[in-house]
Design a protein around this motif. Structure first.
Motif, PDB file in Angstrom:
ATOM      1  N   SER A   7       0.804  -1.223   0.000  1.00  0.00           N
ATOM      2  CA  SER A   7       0.000   0.000   0.000  1.00  0.00           C
ATOM      3  C   SER A   7       0.841   1.278   0.000  1.00  0.00           C
ATOM      4  CB  SER A   7      -0.934   0.012   1.217  1.00  0.00           C
ATOM      5  OG  SER A   7      -0.192   0.056   2.417  1.00  0.00           O
ATOM      6  N   LYS A   8       2.109   1.193   0.393  1.00  0.00           N
ATOM      7  CA  LYS A   8       2.938   2.395   0.462  1.00  0.00           C
ATOM      8  C   LYS A   8       3.726   2.662  -0.823  1.00  0.00           C
ATOM      9  CE  LYS A   8       1.725   3.364   4.630  1.00  0.00           C
ATOM     10  NZ  LYS A   8       0.851   4.501   4.878  1.00  0.00           N
ATOM     11  N   TYR A   9       3.486   1.828  -1.814  1.00  0.00           N
ATOM     12  CA  TYR A   9       4.154   2.025  -3.091  1.00  0.00           C
ATOM     13  C   TYR A   9       3.287   2.883  -3.998  1.00  0.00           C
ATOM     14  CZ  TYR A   9       7.541  -1.521  -1.777  1.00  0.00           C
ATOM     15  OH  TYR A   9       8.533  -2.210  -1.127  1.00  0.00           O
ATOM     16  N   THR A  10       3.931   3.707  -4.823  1.00  0.00           N
ATOM     17  CA  THR A  10       3.184   4.563  -5.752  1.00  0.00           C
ATOM     18  C   THR A  10       2.678   3.721  -6.919  1.00  0.00           C
ATOM     19  OG1 THR A  10       5.148   5.080  -7.060  1.00  0.00           O
ATOM     20  CG2 THR A  10       4.653   6.542  -5.189  1.00  0.00           C
ATOM     21  N   ASP A  11       1.738   4.289  -7.677  1.00  0.00           N
ATOM     22  CA  ASP A  11       1.203   3.592  -8.850  1.00  0.00           C
ATOM     23  C   ASP A  11       2.326   3.265  -9.835  1.00  0.00           C
ATOM     24  OD1 ASP A  11      -1.295   3.815  -7.772  1.00  0.00           O
ATOM     25  OD2 ASP A  11      -1.907   5.524  -8.997  1.00  0.00           O
ATOM     26  N   LYS A  12       3.260   4.189  -9.961  1.00  0.00           N
ATOM     27  CA  LYS A  12       4.365   3.989 -10.887  1.00  0.00           C
ATOM     28  C   LYS A  12       5.235   2.812 -10.444  1.00  0.00           C
ATOM     29  CE  LYS A  12       8.245   6.367 -13.058  1.00  0.00           C
ATOM     30  NZ  LYS A  12       8.943   7.637 -13.204  1.00  0.00           N
ATOM     31  N   GLN A  13       5.489   2.706  -9.138  1.00  0.00           N
ATOM     32  CA  GLN A  13       6.284   1.592  -8.622  1.00  0.00           C
ATOM     33  C   GLN A  13       5.568   0.261  -8.842  1.00  0.00           C
ATOM     34  OE1 GLN A  13       6.808   3.287  -4.635  1.00  0.00           O
ATOM     35  NE2 GLN A  13       9.010   3.139  -4.922  1.00  0.00           N
ATOM     36  N   VAL A  14       4.259   0.259  -8.658  1.00  0.00           N
ATOM     37  CA  VAL A  14       3.471  -0.968  -8.856  1.00  0.00           C
ATOM     38  C   VAL A  14       3.521  -1.376 -10.326  1.00  0.00           C
ATOM     39  CG1 VAL A  14       1.155  -1.961  -8.749  1.00  0.00           C
ATOM     40  CG2 VAL A  14       1.972  -0.525  -6.881  1.00  0.00           C
ATOM     41  N   ARG A  15       3.354  -0.408 -11.238  1.00  0.00           N
ATOM     42  CA  ARG A  15       3.423  -0.698 -12.676  1.00  0.00           C
ATOM     43  C   ARG A  15       4.796  -1.254 -13.049  1.00  0.00           C
ATOM     44  NH1 ARG A  15       1.114   4.321 -13.137  1.00  0.00           N
ATOM     45  NH2 ARG A  15       3.011   5.212 -14.014  1.00  0.00           N
ATOM     46  N   LYS A  16       5.816  -0.654 -12.472  1.00  0.00           N
ATOM     47  CA  LYS A  16       7.188  -1.084 -12.728  1.00  0.00           C
ATOM     48  C   LYS A  16       7.370  -2.542 -12.296  1.00  0.00           C
ATOM     49  CE  LYS A  16      11.842   0.665 -11.698  1.00  0.00           C
ATOM     50  NZ  LYS A  16      12.555   1.700 -10.942  1.00  0.00           N
ATOM     51  N   SER A  23       8.160  -9.794 -17.438  1.00  0.00           N
ATOM     52  CA  SER A  23       9.401 -10.102 -18.145  1.00  0.00           C
ATOM     53  C   SER A  23      10.005 -11.403 -17.632  1.00  0.00           C
ATOM     54  CB  SER A  23      10.388  -8.948 -17.970  1.00  0.00           C
ATOM     55  OG  SER A  23      11.593  -9.234 -18.632  1.00  0.00           O
ATOM     56  N   TYR A  24      10.016 -11.570 -16.302  1.00  0.00           N
ATOM     57  CA  TYR A  24      10.551 -12.809 -15.724  1.00  0.00           C
ATOM     58  C   TYR A  24       9.686 -14.013 -16.098  1.00  0.00           C
ATOM     59  CZ  TYR A  24      14.247 -10.773 -12.826  1.00  0.00           C
ATOM     60  OH  TYR A  24      15.394 -10.163 -12.389  1.00  0.00           O
ATOM     61  N   LEU A  25       8.366 -13.829 -16.091  1.00  0.00           N
ATOM     62  CA  LEU A  25       7.458 -14.930 -16.452  1.00  0.00           C
ATOM     63  C   LEU A  25       7.696 -15.370 -17.898  1.00  0.00           C
ATOM     64  CD1 LEU A  25       4.151 -13.758 -14.722  1.00  0.00           C
ATOM     65  CD2 LEU A  25       5.654 -15.633 -14.012  1.00  0.00           C
ATOM     66  N   ASP A  26       7.925 -14.398 -18.778  1.00  0.00           N
ATOM     67  CA  ASP A  26       8.205 -14.714 -20.181  1.00  0.00           C
ATOM     68  C   ASP A  26       9.471 -15.552 -20.321  1.00  0.00           C
ATOM     69  OD1 ASP A  26       5.988 -13.298 -20.918  1.00  0.00           O
ATOM     70  OD2 ASP A  26       7.077 -11.513 -21.586  1.00  0.00           O
ATOM     71  N   ARG A  27      10.394 -15.381 -19.360  1.00  0.00           N
ATOM     72  CA  ARG A  27      11.654 -16.128 -19.403  1.00  0.00           C
ATOM     73  C   ARG A  27      11.571 -17.449 -18.642  1.00  0.00           C
ATOM     74  NH1 ARG A  27      15.942 -11.736 -17.627  1.00  0.00           N
ATOM     75  NH2 ARG A  27      14.219 -10.333 -17.235  1.00  0.00           N
ATOM     76  N   GLY A  28      10.369 -17.788 -18.164  1.00  0.00           N
ATOM     77  CA  GLY A  28      10.176 -19.088 -17.537  1.00  0.00           C
ATOM     78  C   GLY A  28      10.435 -19.155 -16.045  1.00  0.00           C
ATOM     79  N   VAL A  29      10.539 -18.006 -15.382  1.00  0.00           N
ATOM     80  CA  VAL A  29      10.727 -17.997 -13.928  1.00  0.00           C
ATOM     81  C   VAL A  29       9.372 -18.246 -13.266  1.00  0.00           C
ATOM     82  CG1 VAL A  29      11.441 -16.556 -11.969  1.00  0.00           C
ATOM     83  CG2 VAL A  29      12.668 -16.394 -14.131  1.00  0.00           C
ATOM     84  N   PRO A  30       9.312 -19.071 -12.215  1.00  0.00           N
ATOM     85  CA  PRO A  30       8.038 -19.311 -11.529  1.00  0.00           C
ATOM     86  C   PRO A  30       7.427 -17.999 -11.017  1.00  0.00           C
ATOM     87  CG  PRO A  30       9.706 -20.847 -10.768  1.00  0.00           C
ATOM     88  CD  PRO A  30      10.402 -19.856 -11.646  1.00  0.00           C
ATOM     89  N   GLU A  31       6.091 -17.967 -10.941  1.00  0.00           N
ATOM     90  CA  GLU A  31       5.383 -16.717 -10.627  1.00  0.00           C
ATOM     91  C   GLU A  31       5.809 -16.094  -9.300  1.00  0.00           C
ATOM     92  OE1 GLU A  31       0.889 -14.833 -10.643  1.00  0.00           O
ATOM     93  OE2 GLU A  31       1.191 -16.922 -11.211  1.00  0.00           O
ATOM     94  N   LYS A  32       5.879 -16.915  -8.242  1.00  0.00           N
ATOM     95  CA  LYS A  32       6.253 -16.366  -6.931  1.00  0.00           C
ATOM     96  C   LYS A  32       7.660 -15.780  -6.949  1.00  0.00           C
ATOM     97  CE  LYS A  32       4.253 -17.848  -2.696  1.00  0.00           C
ATOM     98  NZ  LYS A  32       4.249 -18.751  -1.557  1.00  0.00           N
ATOM     99  N   GLU A  33       8.561 -16.500  -7.588  1.00  0.00           N
ATOM    100  CA  GLU A  33       9.955 -16.048  -7.697  1.00  0.00           C
ATOM    101  C   GLU A  33      10.040 -14.773  -8.530  1.00  0.00           C
ATOM    102  OE1 GLU A  33      14.187 -15.983  -7.529  1.00  0.00           O
ATOM    103  OE2 GLU A  33      12.686 -16.994  -6.306  1.00  0.00           O
ATOM    104  N   ALA A  34       9.275 -14.722  -9.626  1.00  0.00           N
ATOM    105  CA  ALA A  34       9.275 -13.547 -10.502  1.00  0.00           C
ATOM    106  C   ALA A  34       8.792 -12.315  -9.743  1.00  0.00           C
ATOM    107  CB  ALA A  34       8.394 -13.806 -11.716  1.00  0.00           C
ATOM    108  N   GLU A  35       7.736 -12.491  -8.960  1.00  0.00           N
ATOM    109  CA  GLU A  35       7.192 -11.373  -8.187  1.00  0.00           C
ATOM    110  C   GLU A  35       8.196 -10.898  -7.134  1.00  0.00           C
ATOM    111  OE1 GLU A  35       3.082 -10.873  -5.962  1.00  0.00           O
ATOM    112  OE2 GLU A  35       2.844 -11.952  -7.848  1.00  0.00           O
ATOM    113  N   ALA A  36       8.839 -11.851  -6.463  1.00  0.00           N
ATOM    114  CA  ALA A  36       9.820 -11.493  -5.434  1.00  0.00           C
ATOM    115  C   ALA A  36      10.988 -10.722  -6.045  1.00  0.00           C
ATOM    116  CB  ALA A  36      10.323 -12.754  -4.742  1.00  0.00           C
ATOM    117  N   ARG A  37      11.451 -11.183  -7.183  1.00  0.00           N
ATOM    118  CA  ARG A  37      12.566 -10.502  -7.858  1.00  0.00           C
ATOM    119  C   ARG A  37      12.153  -9.106  -8.306  1.00  0.00           C
ATOM    120  NH1 ARG A  37      15.458 -14.680 -12.090  1.00  0.00           N
ATOM    121  NH2 ARG A  37      15.809 -16.400 -10.670  1.00  0.00           N
ATOM    122  N   ALA A  38      10.928  -8.993  -8.805  1.00  0.00           N
ATOM    123  CA  ALA A  38      10.443  -7.695  -9.291  1.00  0.00           C
ATOM    124  C   ALA A  38      10.408  -6.670  -8.162  1.00  0.00           C
ATOM    125  CB  ALA A  38       9.060  -7.853  -9.907  1.00  0.00           C
TER     126      ALA A  38
END
Length: 105
Positions: A7-16, A23-38
């Motif tokens: 909730s403390k992140y700006t809209d721009k940070q969330v979009r980023k 991008s990570y999902l397209d490269r075959g990284v698992p969803e949870k891992e991709a989100e954590a890396r992002a």
């Protein structure tokens, strides 16, 4: 703010973060891992959430790591004379020519 709360992140940070996740999902990284890396990348670049009460410093992101590439490039050659650059280029061309001939045997 509980761990994982965005909730403390700006809209721009969330979009980023969403864009990086895709991008990570397209490269075959698992969803949870991709989100954590992002989100780790967003935190690295921006220093946390920018809204009041977040852990971030609340100021604009000047030069995130992802945008620094190329900023320092060319400084070494710019400080040399044209003759020095030309000599260096000739030396490199000669080395490539020699290596190519060596690889052909």
């Amino acid at each position: 703010m509980p761990q994982g709360d965005k909730s403390k992140y700006t809209d721009k940070q969330v979009r980023k973060a969403e864009h990086i996740t895709e991008s990570y999902l397209d490269r075959g990284v698992p969803e949870k891992e991709a989100e954590a890396r992002a989100w780790a990348t967003v935190n690295k670049d921006d220093g946390g959430g920018k809204k009041p009460g977040g852990s971030g410093r609340g100021r604009s992101t000047g030069r995130p790591a992802a945008r620094k590439g190329g900023a320092a490039g060319g400084k070494a050659s710019a400080s040399r004379t044209a003759a020095e650059r030309s000599a260096s280029a000739k030396k490199g061309a000669e080395t490539r020519k020699r290596n190519a001939a060596h690889a052909a045997h």
